[in-house]
Design a protein around this motif. Structure first.
Motif, PDB file in Angstrom:
ATOM      1  N   THR A 335     -73.719  11.650  41.727  1.00 21.18           N
ATOM      2  CA  THR A 335     -73.915  10.197  41.836  1.00 21.18           C
ATOM      3  C   THR A 335     -75.352   9.822  42.196  1.00 21.18           C
ATOM      4  OG1 THR A 335     -73.131  10.302  44.106  1.00 21.18           O
ATOM      5  CG2 THR A 335     -71.535   9.607  42.439  1.00 21.18           C
ATOM      6  N   VAL A 336     -76.224  10.818  42.351  1.00 20.68           N
ATOM      7  CA  VAL A 336     -77.630  10.493  42.583  1.00 20.68           C
ATOM      8  C   VAL A 336     -78.284  10.102  41.255  1.00 20.68           C
ATOM      9  CG1 VAL A 336     -77.837  11.982  44.598  1.00 20.68           C
ATOM     10  CG2 VAL A 336     -78.352  12.904  42.329  1.00 20.68           C
ATOM     11  N   GLY A 337     -79.451   9.494  41.362  1.00 17.83           N
ATOM     12  CA  GLY A 337     -80.186   9.103  40.166  1.00 17.83           C
ATOM     13  C   GLY A 337     -81.477   9.898  40.041  1.00 17.83           C
ATOM     14  N   ASP A 338     -82.083   9.872  38.846  1.00 16.58           N
ATOM     15  CA  ASP A 338     -83.333  10.595  38.603  1.00 16.58           C
ATOM     16  C   ASP A 338     -84.019   9.927  37.422  1.00 16.58           C
ATOM     17  OD1 ASP A 338     -85.215  12.666  37.547  1.00 16.58           O
ATOM     18  OD2 ASP A 338     -84.281  13.927  39.073  1.00 16.58           O
ATOM     19  N   ASP A 339     -85.340   9.696  37.537  1.00 11.39           N
ATOM     20  CA  ASP A 339     -85.998   8.959  36.450  1.00 11.39           C
ATOM     21  C   ASP A 339     -86.316   9.827  35.226  1.00 11.39           C
ATOM     22  OD1 ASP A 339     -88.233  10.273  37.379  1.00 11.39           O
ATOM     23  OD2 ASP A 339     -89.393   8.462  37.824  1.00 11.39           O
ATOM     24  N   MET A 340     -85.830  11.065  35.221  1.00 12.85           N
ATOM     25  CA  MET A 340     -85.766  11.842  33.962  1.00 12.85           C
ATOM     26  C   MET A 340     -85.069  10.992  32.893  1.00 12.85           C
ATOM     27  SD  MET A 340     -86.147  14.758  32.294  1.00 12.85           S
ATOM     28  CE  MET A 340     -85.414  15.830  31.044  1.00 12.85           C
ATOM     29  N   ALA A 341     -84.238  10.046  33.347  1.00 14.11           N
ATOM     30  CA  ALA A 341     -83.507   9.157  32.436  1.00 14.11           C
ATOM     31  C   ALA A 341     -84.427   8.504  31.404  1.00 14.11           C
ATOM     32  CB  ALA A 341     -82.787   8.075  33.242  1.00 14.11           C
ATOM     33  N   TYR A 342     -85.656   8.168  31.786  1.00  6.32           N
ATOM     34  CA  TYR A 342     -86.553   7.487  30.843  1.00  6.32           C
ATOM     35  C   TYR A 342     -86.986   8.418  29.714  1.00  6.32           C
ATOM     36  CZ  TYR A 342     -86.622   3.585  34.050  1.00  6.32           C
ATOM     37  OH  TYR A 342     -86.239   2.542  34.833  1.00  6.32           O
ATOM     38  N   PHE A 343     -87.197   9.696  30.034  1.00 11.58           N
ATOM     39  CA  PHE A 343     -87.518  10.665  28.976  1.00 11.58           C
ATOM     40  C   PHE A 343     -86.302  10.842  28.064  1.00 11.58           C
ATOM     41  CE2 PHE A 343     -90.501  11.910  32.371  1.00 11.58           C
ATOM     42  CZ  PHE A 343     -91.690  11.995  31.666  1.00 11.58           C
ATOM     43  N   LEU A 344     -85.118  10.939  28.680  1.00 11.39           N
ATOM     44  CA  LEU A 344     -83.886  11.148  27.905  1.00 11.39           C
ATOM     45  C   LEU A 344     -83.551   9.934  27.039  1.00 11.39           C
ATOM     46  CD1 LEU A 344     -81.747  12.820  30.710  1.00 11.39           C
ATOM     47  CD2 LEU A 344     -82.610  13.956  28.661  1.00 11.39           C
ATOM     48  N   ASN A 345     -83.980   8.748  27.479  1.00 13.78           N
ATOM     49  CA  ASN A 345     -83.744   7.554  26.661  1.00 13.78           C
ATOM     50  C   ASN A 345     -84.705   7.500  25.476  1.00 13.78           C
ATOM     51  OD1 ASN A 345     -81.620   6.648  28.135  1.00 13.78           O
ATOM     52  ND2 ASN A 345     -82.697   4.981  29.154  1.00 13.78           N
ATOM     53  N   ALA A 346     -85.840   8.194  25.596  1.00 16.19           N
ATOM     54  CA  ALA A 346     -86.846   8.144  24.534  1.00 16.19           C
ATOM     55  C   ALA A 346     -86.522   9.103  23.394  1.00 16.19           C
ATOM     56  CB  ALA A 346     -88.226   8.451  25.113  1.00 16.19           C
ATOM     57  N   VAL A 347     -86.076  10.305  23.723  1.00 12.37           N
ATOM     58  CA  VAL A 347     -85.727  11.309  22.704  1.00 12.37           C
ATOM     59  C   VAL A 347     -84.488  12.064  23.173  1.00 12.37           C
ATOM     60  CG1 VAL A 347     -88.092  11.610  21.822  1.00 12.37           C
ATOM     61  CG2 VAL A 347     -87.280  13.062  23.688  1.00 12.37           C
ATOM     62  N   PRO A 348     -83.756  12.722  22.256  1.00 15.19           N
ATOM     63  CA  PRO A 348     -82.590  13.496  22.690  1.00 15.19           C
ATOM     64  C   PRO A 348     -83.020  14.615  23.631  1.00 15.19           C
ATOM     65  CG  PRO A 348     -82.721  13.366  20.280  1.00 15.19           C
ATOM     66  CD  PRO A 348     -83.985  12.799  20.811  1.00 15.19           C
ATOM     67  N   GLY A 349     -82.185  14.898  24.612  1.00 19.11           N
ATOM     68  CA  GLY A 349     -82.591  15.924  25.560  1.00 19.11           C
ATOM     69  C   GLY A 349     -81.452  16.408  26.411  1.00 19.11           C
ATOM     70  N   CYS A 350     -81.797  17.212  27.396  1.00 17.77           N
ATOM     71  CA  CYS A 350     -80.798  17.729  28.323  1.00 17.77           C
ATOM     72  C   CYS A 350     -81.419  17.919  29.690  1.00 17.77           C
ATOM     73  CB  CYS A 350     -80.239  19.068  27.823  1.00 17.77           C
ATOM     74  SG  CYS A 350     -79.031  19.822  28.950  1.00 17.77           S
ATOM     75  N   TYR A 351     -80.725  17.393  30.691  1.00 13.21           N
ATOM     76  CA  TYR A 351     -81.096  17.609  32.091  1.00 13.21           C
ATOM     77  C   TYR A 351     -79.965  18.418  32.695  1.00 13.21           C
ATOM     78  CZ  TYR A 351     -83.714  16.247  36.305  1.00 13.21           C
ATOM     79  OH  TYR A 351     -84.518  16.231  37.428  1.00 13.21           O
ATOM     80  N   PHE A 352     -80.301  19.481  33.409  1.00 13.56           N
ATOM     81  CA  PHE A 352     -79.251  20.341  33.945  1.00 13.56           C
ATOM     82  C   PHE A 352     -79.608  20.815  35.345  1.00 13.56           C
ATOM     83  CE2 PHE A 352     -81.268  24.546  33.168  1.00 13.56           C
ATOM     84  CZ  PHE A 352     -82.269  24.189  32.292  1.00 13.56           C
ATOM     85  N   LEU A 353     -78.609  21.367  36.029  1.00 12.45           N
ATOM     86  CA  LEU A 353     -78.761  21.767  37.430  1.00 12.45           C
ATOM     87  C   LEU A 353     -78.828  23.285  37.535  1.00 12.45           C
ATOM     88  CD1 LEU A 353     -76.048  19.387  38.909  1.00 12.45           C
ATOM     89  CD2 LEU A 353     -78.517  19.063  38.979  1.00 12.45           C
ATOM     90  N   VAL A 354     -79.709  23.766  38.376  1.00  9.62           N
ATOM     91  CA  VAL A 354     -79.826  25.213  38.610  1.00  9.62           C
ATOM     92  C   VAL A 354     -79.567  25.469  40.091  1.00  9.62           C
ATOM     93  CG1 VAL A 354     -81.431  27.176  38.628  1.00  9.62           C
ATOM     94  CG2 VAL A 354     -81.393  25.596  36.677  1.00  9.62           C
ATOM     95  N   GLY A 355     -78.545  26.251  40.372  1.00  7.70           N
ATOM     96  CA  GLY A 355     -78.164  26.531  41.755  1.00  7.70           C
ATOM     97  C   GLY A 355     -79.313  27.116  42.551  1.00  7.70           C
ATOM     98  N   ALA A 356     -79.504  26.604  43.780  1.00  7.33           N
ATOM     99  CA  ALA A 356     -80.605  27.075  44.631  1.00  7.33           C
ATOM    100  C   ALA A 356     -80.105  27.399  46.031  1.00  7.33           C
ATOM    101  CB  ALA A 356     -81.707  26.025  44.693  1.00  7.33           C
ATOM    102  N   GLY A 357     -78.799  27.260  46.260  1.00  4.79           N
ATOM    103  CA  GLY A 357     -78.242  27.532  47.583  1.00  4.79           C
ATOM    104  C   GLY A 357     -77.838  28.991  47.722  1.00  4.79           C
ATOM    105  N   ASN A 358     -77.672  29.412  48.962  1.00  7.47           N
ATOM    106  CA  ASN A 358     -77.192  30.773  49.210  1.00  7.47           C
ATOM    107  C   ASN A 358     -76.525  30.783  50.583  1.00  7.47           C
ATOM    108  OD1 ASN A 358     -76.873  33.507  49.861  1.00  7.47           O
ATOM    109  ND2 ASN A 358     -78.544  34.081  48.475  1.00  7.47           N
ATOM    110  N   THR A 359     -75.197  30.686  50.594  1.00 13.70           N
ATOM    111  CA  THR A 359     -74.492  30.562  51.882  1.00 13.70           C
ATOM    112  C   THR A 359     -74.692  31.813  52.745  1.00 13.70           C
ATOM    113  OG1 THR A 359     -72.532  31.141  50.589  1.00 13.70           O
ATOM    114  CG2 THR A 359     -72.686  28.887  51.303  1.00 13.70           C
ATOM    115  N   GLU A 360     -74.792  32.984  52.114  1.00  5.75           N
ATOM    116  CA  GLU A 360     -74.990  34.210  52.908  1.00  5.75           C
ATOM    117  C   GLU A 360     -76.314  34.199  53.661  1.00  5.75           C
ATOM    118  OE1 GLU A 360     -74.410  37.806  50.616  1.00  5.75           O
ATOM    119  OE2 GLU A 360     -72.407  37.105  50.051  1.00  5.75           O
ATOM    120  N   LYS A 361     -77.335  33.612  53.028  1.00  7.98           N
ATOM    121  CA  LYS A 361     -78.645  33.532  53.685  1.00  7.98           C
ATOM    122  C   LYS A 361     -78.784  32.260  54.519  1.00  7.98           C
ATOM    123  CE  LYS A 361     -81.232  35.973  50.026  1.00  7.98           C
ATOM    124  NZ  LYS A 361     -82.246  35.721  48.971  1.00  7.98           N
TER     125      LYS A 361
END
Ligand SMILES: [Zn+2]
Ligand SMILES: [Zn+2]
Length: 398
Positions: A335-361
């Motif tokens: 539910t957060v927002g990101d202004d990557m939206a303006y690039f995605l509105n200009a041309v087809p694209g993909c925004y994706f999430l890359v895990g950066a957490g580590n519960t063990e650490k």
């Protein structure tokens, strides 16, 4: 053959990516003040032999990499990374903690920069075979949701015009080694609205001579919730929140005005337009029916981040070849927002999430928290997925 080459080219610089990220982490800069950051990026891109443009959207940097295997008809893909930090006092004992009091890379944008530079390095190493053009867009001021628009206005998407845009956000709620990719919406639109209800103040014991804006405001708050339940498809998601409501000064006084502040989140441009328009109409009509008036205003907002199904599939396949489908989450809307939206509105694209957490650490702090950190294993993985996806997009016929 090529994909193995990308893997090796990325992992050969794992230590450098970590060092770049830590250097940036120690020197966070707020929106539109990213001068040291932009210089570091521009110098690295020039060293790699890219065409570099600076000052787009004030502190944005663009680097253009033309592959030796490009032809007159080959494609152009943009890789976008945001670069700004937040006004947060970091709570960390790490040697790489922020050296700028009250400023912190608490959203992982330091990692985004390291990843973007890692993609550039890997693709430069493979430039002889690179079948098209890659444009790197390092965008300022994401946290103020205005850097993307300014960069685009300053020509970041011209000469060359990209055919597609890809980008990632590191995500501490997901474990390192997992990614979130889906077609369609992934980040919400984010808009802010203000409602000022004007009644007629008076004695709390003599309501018939007043128009009580507190009662009107209460009706408006309740009515606004029907926009989601009655006017938006049950198959769509949206949020209307009134987060602040102020009016009145004493227990026995009817106020003159009540001021309300709220936010709207949607995943669809038409839903966003509908809800924002209807908040004003509904509030004004409820107020009018109760003899009050209501002013409605919206502040700058951002559209939802919506990934093109075709490009999302390419990114998904690139990621699946690297980490396996078991490690890809497709139920990953935020539910957060990101202004990557303006690039995605200009041309087809993909925004994706890359895990950066580590519960063990113990790397579990949420984004925008004073204890936020990332597992740096996300840097090489993020760079490999982006570089592979960019390559695959260039190989796709227009
Ligand atoms: Zn953020
Ligand atoms: Zn962010």
């Amino acid at each position: 053959m090529t994909m193995a080459g990308i893997h090796d080219a990325v992992y050969a610089q794992a230590a450098d990516l970590s060092a770049i990220r830590r250097d940036l982490h120690q020197h966070p800069e707020l929106a539109f003040e990213e001068h040291r950051t932009a210089n570091l990026i521009a110098e690295e891109l020039r060293r790699l032999g890219l065409d570099v443009r600076t000052g787009l959207g004030r502190t944005g940097v663009v680097g253009i990499l033309r592959g030796d295997a490009a032809t007159a008809t080959s494609r152009t893909v943009m890789v976008r990374a945001d670069i700004d930090a937040l006004p947060i006092l970091e709570d960390s004992v790490q040697p790489y903690r922020s050296q700028a009091a009250g400023k912190m890379h608490a959203c992982g944008h330091d990692g985004h920069i390291a990843i973007g530079l890692g993609v550039a390095r890997a693709l430069v190493a493979l430039r002889a075979d690179l079948p098209g053009t890659v444009v790197f867009a390092f965008q300022p001021a994401e946290e103020r949701a205005s850097g993307a628009e300014e960069m685009i206005r300053d020509g970041a998407m011209r000469d060359p015009r990209p055919d597609a845009v890809i980008g990632l956000h590191l995500w501490s709620p997901f474990q390192v080694g997992t990614v979130g990719i889906k077609p369609g919406p992934i980040f919400a639109s984010a808009d802010e609205f203000t409602l000022i209800v004007r009644g007629k103040g008076g004695h709390g014991a003599v309501p018939q001579t007043s128009v009580d804006p507190v009662v009107v405001a209460a009706q408006i708050v309740t009515a606004l919730q029907t926009l989601i339940s009655r006017e938006i498809s049950p198959f769509h998601q949206a949020v209307v929140t009134v987060g602040s409501i102020h009016g009145g000064t004493a227990f026995n006084v009817i106020a003159d005005t009540v001021e309300m502040l709220g936010t709207v989140r949607t995943y669809d441009a038409a839903d966003r337009e509908h809800i924002l328009r209807r908040i004003g109409e509904l509030a004004q009509n409820v107020a009018q029916s109760m003899r009050a008036t209501c002013e409605f205003a919206t502040a700058i907002g951002i559209p939802p981040c919506v990934s093109d199904p075709g490009i999302a599939t390419i990114v998904y396949e690139a990621a699946a070849a690297i980490i396996g489908e078991d490690h890809i989450l497709t139920d990953c809307m935020q539910t957060v927002g990101d202004d990557m939206a303006y690039f995605l509105n200009a041309v087809p694209g993909c925004y994706f999430l890359v895990g950066a957490g580590n519960t063990e650490k113990g790397i579990t702090a949420p984004h925008h928290s004073a204890r936020f950190d990332i597992d740096e294993g996300c840097l090489t993985l993020g760079a490999e997925i982006l570089a592979s996806a960019a390559w695959k997009i260039l190989l796709t016929q227009a």
